[in-house]
Design an enzyme around this catalytic site. Structure first.
Site, PDB file in Angstrom:
ATOM      1  N   SER A  21       0.823  -1.212   0.000  1.00 45.17           N
ATOM      2  CA  SER A  21       0.000   0.000   0.000  1.00 45.17           C
ATOM      3  C   SER A  21       0.857   1.263   0.000  1.00 45.17           C
ATOM      4  CB  SER A  21      -0.896  -0.002   1.242  1.00 45.17           C
ATOM      5  OG  SER A  21      -1.625   1.204   1.321  1.00 45.17           O
ATOM      6  N   GLY A  70       2.220  10.781   5.734  1.00 42.93           N
ATOM      7  CA  GLY A  70       1.085  11.237   6.544  1.00 42.93           C
ATOM      8  C   GLY A  70      -0.267  10.857   5.967  1.00 42.93           C
ATOM      9  N   CYS A 127      -1.859   3.003  12.585  1.00 46.81           N
ATOM     10  CA  CYS A 127      -2.093   4.431  12.818  1.00 46.81           C
ATOM     11  C   CYS A 127      -2.518   4.658  14.272  1.00 46.81           C
ATOM     12  CB  CYS A 127      -3.192   4.909  11.884  1.00 46.81           C
ATOM     13  SG  CYS A 127      -4.691   3.962  12.130  1.00 46.81           S
ATOM     14  N   LYS A 162      -3.046  -5.322   8.738  1.00 45.15           N
ATOM     15  CA  LYS A 162      -1.631  -5.001   8.493  1.00 45.15           C
ATOM     16  C   LYS A 162      -0.998  -4.519   9.795  1.00 45.15           C
ATOM     17  CE  LYS A 162       1.523  -2.461   5.526  1.00 45.15           C
ATOM     18  NZ  LYS A 162       1.658  -1.606   4.339  1.00 45.15           N
TER      19      LYS A 162
HETATM   20  C1  LIG Z   1       6.173   6.339   0.269  1.00 47.80           C
HETATM   21  C2  LIG Z   1       5.478   5.286   1.071  1.00 47.80           C
HETATM   22  C3  LIG Z   1       4.108   5.386   1.320  1.00 47.80           C
HETATM   23  C4  LIG Z   1       3.457   4.387   2.069  1.00 47.80           C
HETATM   24  N1  LIG Z   1       2.116   4.504   2.282  1.00 47.80           N
HETATM   25  C5  LIG Z   1       1.463   3.524   2.958  1.00 47.80           C
HETATM   26  C6  LIG Z   1       0.057   3.561   3.150  1.00 47.80           C
HETATM   27  O1  LIG Z   1      -0.638   4.458   2.676  1.00 47.80           O
HETATM   28  N2  LIG Z   1      -0.524   2.555   3.848  1.00 47.80           N
HETATM   29  C7  LIG Z   1       0.192   1.500   4.368  1.00 47.80           C
HETATM   30  O2  LIG Z   1      -0.407   0.599   4.979  1.00 47.80           O
HETATM   31  N3  LIG Z   1       1.530   1.425   4.186  1.00 47.80           N
HETATM   32  C8  LIG Z   1       2.171   2.397   3.496  1.00 47.80           C
HETATM   33  N4  LIG Z   1       3.519   2.309   3.301  1.00 47.80           N
HETATM   34  C9  LIG Z   1       4.255   1.139   3.836  1.00 47.80           C
HETATM   35  C10 LIG Z   1       4.388   0.061   2.766  1.00 47.80           C
HETATM   36  O3  LIG Z   1       3.119  -0.412   2.364  1.00 47.80           O
HETATM   37  C11 LIG Z   1       5.221  -1.123   3.287  1.00 47.80           C
HETATM   38  O4  LIG Z   1       4.593  -1.657   4.438  1.00 47.80           O
HETATM   39  C12 LIG Z   1       6.641  -0.695   3.649  1.00 47.80           C
HETATM   40  O5  LIG Z   1       7.114   0.207   2.671  1.00 47.80           O
HETATM   41  C13 LIG Z   1       7.593  -1.890   3.764  1.00 47.80           C
HETATM   42  O6  LIG Z   1       7.776  -2.524   2.517  1.00 47.80           O
HETATM   43  P1  LIG Z   1       9.044  -2.203   1.561  1.00 47.80           P
HETATM   44  O7  LIG Z   1      10.278  -2.331   2.412  1.00 47.80           O
HETATM   45  O8  LIG Z   1       8.955  -3.223   0.466  1.00 47.80           O
HETATM   46  O9  LIG Z   1       8.875  -0.812   1.048  1.00 47.80           O
HETATM   47  C14 LIG Z   1       4.198   3.279   2.554  1.00 47.80           C
HETATM   48  C15 LIG Z   1       5.567   3.184   2.292  1.00 47.80           C
HETATM   49  C16 LIG Z   1       6.215   4.159   1.560  1.00 47.80           C
HETATM   50  C17 LIG Z   1       7.684   4.004   1.266  1.00 47.80           C
END
Ligand SMILES: Cc1cc2nc3c(=O)[nH]c(=O)nc-3n(C[C@H](O)[C@H](O)[C@H](O)COP(=O)(O)O)c2cc1C
Length: 314
Positions: A21, A70, A127, A162
Site C-alpha cells: 500500500s 502522513g 495508525c 496489516k
Molecule cells: C512512500 C510510502 C508510502 C506508504 N504509504 C502507505 C500507506 O498508505 N498505507 C500503508 O499501509 N503502508 C504504506 N507504506 C508502507 C508500505 O506499504 C510497506 O509496508 C513498507 O514500505 C515496507 O515494505 P518495503 O520495504 O517493500 O517498502 C508506505 C511506504 C512508503 C515508502
C-alpha cells in the site's frame, strides 16, 4: 510448468506478488502489465480528506528510505468514483487499504467500502488510536482485537490486518488479530526511524520521525513473519525490503503465503514482474511444481526459545 497460484486470506491469486500500500498507483500501468500481478493494493483510504505531513516527506538512508507522507487521502467518494472504476478493467483482485483514528471509524469505513469491485479489505492498523493513548492500534493487543473485531462485524469481505513492526511482541498482536476474526495478516508496515542533517542540525523529515522501508528492514520483518507464522494459523503476507525473487523466497520459507513489494518499485518500476518471473525460474531450478511447496518450508532444527531470547539479548 510451475504453478504460482496461491490462496491467501479468502482470495485466490494467480501468483503471490502484489504491491505494498502507498507505493503503487494507476500511472504504473504505462510501465508494467497490471494483469500479471497477484493482486492490487490501494494507497490507504481514510474517511476524511487529509493533506498529509509537512515536507520534506522522504529522506534516503544508506540501505532504505525514510518517509513521513502522513496518508494524504482524497476520501471515500474519490475512491468509489475514481479509483475503483479504474481497477475494474484488470483481472487481479483489488484489496482496499483503509485506516481510521477510532474503532468505530474503522468499522464504518469497512462497511462503506465493501462494494462490488473490492475483493478484500486491508486494515492499516499502524495508525494512532485516538480513543486510547495515541499509540498505533497494532502496538497494543487489546486495541488490535477491538478494531479487527468491529471490522469483522461490519463487513463480509475477507479482512486482512496489516501489523506494525514497532511493537515488543508481534506474535501476541498476531494472535489478537486472528482471535478477532482477521482472515490474513500483512507483516508489516514501516519501522519508526529518523535522520538528521548535520549542517543545519535539523531533522531531515518535516515530521521529524518517519517510517524506514527498503532492503535494510528485511531481516527484521523476516524474523517477525517467522514469529507470526508460528503463532497463528491464518495466512501471512510478508512485506519489508523485498527487491528480488530471492527475497520473496526467504519470506515464503519463513511462512508467508504471499508477498508485497514496496520501496523496490521506486528503484525499479518493473520489480514486481521481474520477481514473478524469478519465482518461476527458482521453482524450476529446485524441481518444485508449485510455489506453495515453499511456504513455511524453512529447514530448521527445533531450538529452545529461551536460548533464542538470550542470544537476542547478547
Ligand atoms: C512512500 C510510502 C508510502 C506508504 N504509504 C502507505 C500507506 O498508505 N498505507 C500503508 O499501509 N503502508 C504504506 N507504506 C508502507 C508500505 O506499504 C510497506 O509496508 C513498507 O514500505 C515496507 O515494505 P518495503 O520495504 O517493500 O517498502 C508506505 C511506504 C512508503 C515508502
Amino acid at each position: 510448468m510451475v504453478e504460482l497460484a496461491v490462496t491467501v486470506g479468502g482470495l485466490s491469486l494467480a501468483n503471490p506478488v502484489m504491491p505494498a500500500s502507498g507505493t503503487f498507483a494507476e500511472g504504473l500501468e504505462r510501465v508494467i502489465d497490471f494483469d500479471r500481478l497477484g493482486a492490487f493494493v490501494t494507497k490507504t483510504v481514510t474517511r476524511e480528506l487529509r493533506i498529509g505531513n509537512p515536507t520534506p516527506r522522504v529522506a534516503e538512508t544508506q540501505a532504505g528510505l525514510l518517509n513521513a507522507i502522513g496518508i494524504p487521502s482524497k476520501g471515500v467518494p474519490y475512491f468509489l468514483h475514481d479509483t475503483l472504476p479504474f481497477y475494474r478493467k484488470f483481472a487481479p483482485p483489488l484489496v482496499a487499504s483503509i485506516s481510521a483514528p477510532t474503532v468505530e471509524g474503522f468499522a464504518s469505513l469497512a462497511a462503506e467500502i465493501s462494494v462490488p469491485g473490492v475483493a478484500a479489505i486491508e486494515a492499516n492498523i499502524s495508525c494512532p488510536n485516538l480513543e486510547e493513548d495515541g499509540k498505533a492500534f497494532a502496538m497494543v493487543a487489546s486495541s488490535t482485537e477491538a478494531a479487527v473485531r468491529r471490522m469483522r462485524e461490519a463487513t463480509k469481505l475477507p479482512l486482512w490486518a496489516k501489523l506494525t513492526p514497532n511493537t515488543g511482541d508481534i506474535a501476541e498482536i498476531a494472535r489478537a488479530a486472528e482471535a478477532a476474526g482477521a482472515d490474513a495478516l500483512v507483516v508489516a508496515n514501516a519501522i519508526l526511524g529518523m535522520a538528521i542533517d548535520i549542517e543545519s542540525w535539523r531533522p531531515q523529515l518535516g515530521n521529524i520521525t518517519g517510517g524506514l522501508t527498503g532492503p535494510c528492514i528485511k531481516p527484521v520483518i523476516l524474523r517477525q513473519v517467522w514469529q507470526c507464522a508460528r503463532a497463528v494459523k491464518i495466512p501471512i503476507i510478508g512485506c519489508g525490503g523485498i527487491a528480488s525473487a530471492g527475497d520473496a523466497v526467504e519470506y515464503l520459507l519463513a511462512g508467508a503465503s504471499a508477498v508485497q513489494v514496496g520501496t523496490a518499485t521506486f528503484i525499479h518500476p518493473t520489480a514486481m514482474p521481474t520477481i514473478i518471473d524469478g519465482l518461476t525460474r527458482y521453482c524450476e531450478r529446485h524441481n518444485l511444481e508449485r510455489i506453495t511447496d515453499l511456504v513455511g518450508a524453512l529447514n530448521v532444527e527445533e531450538v529452545d526459545q529461551e536460548d533464542v531470547a538470550w542470544v537476542g539479548a547478547a
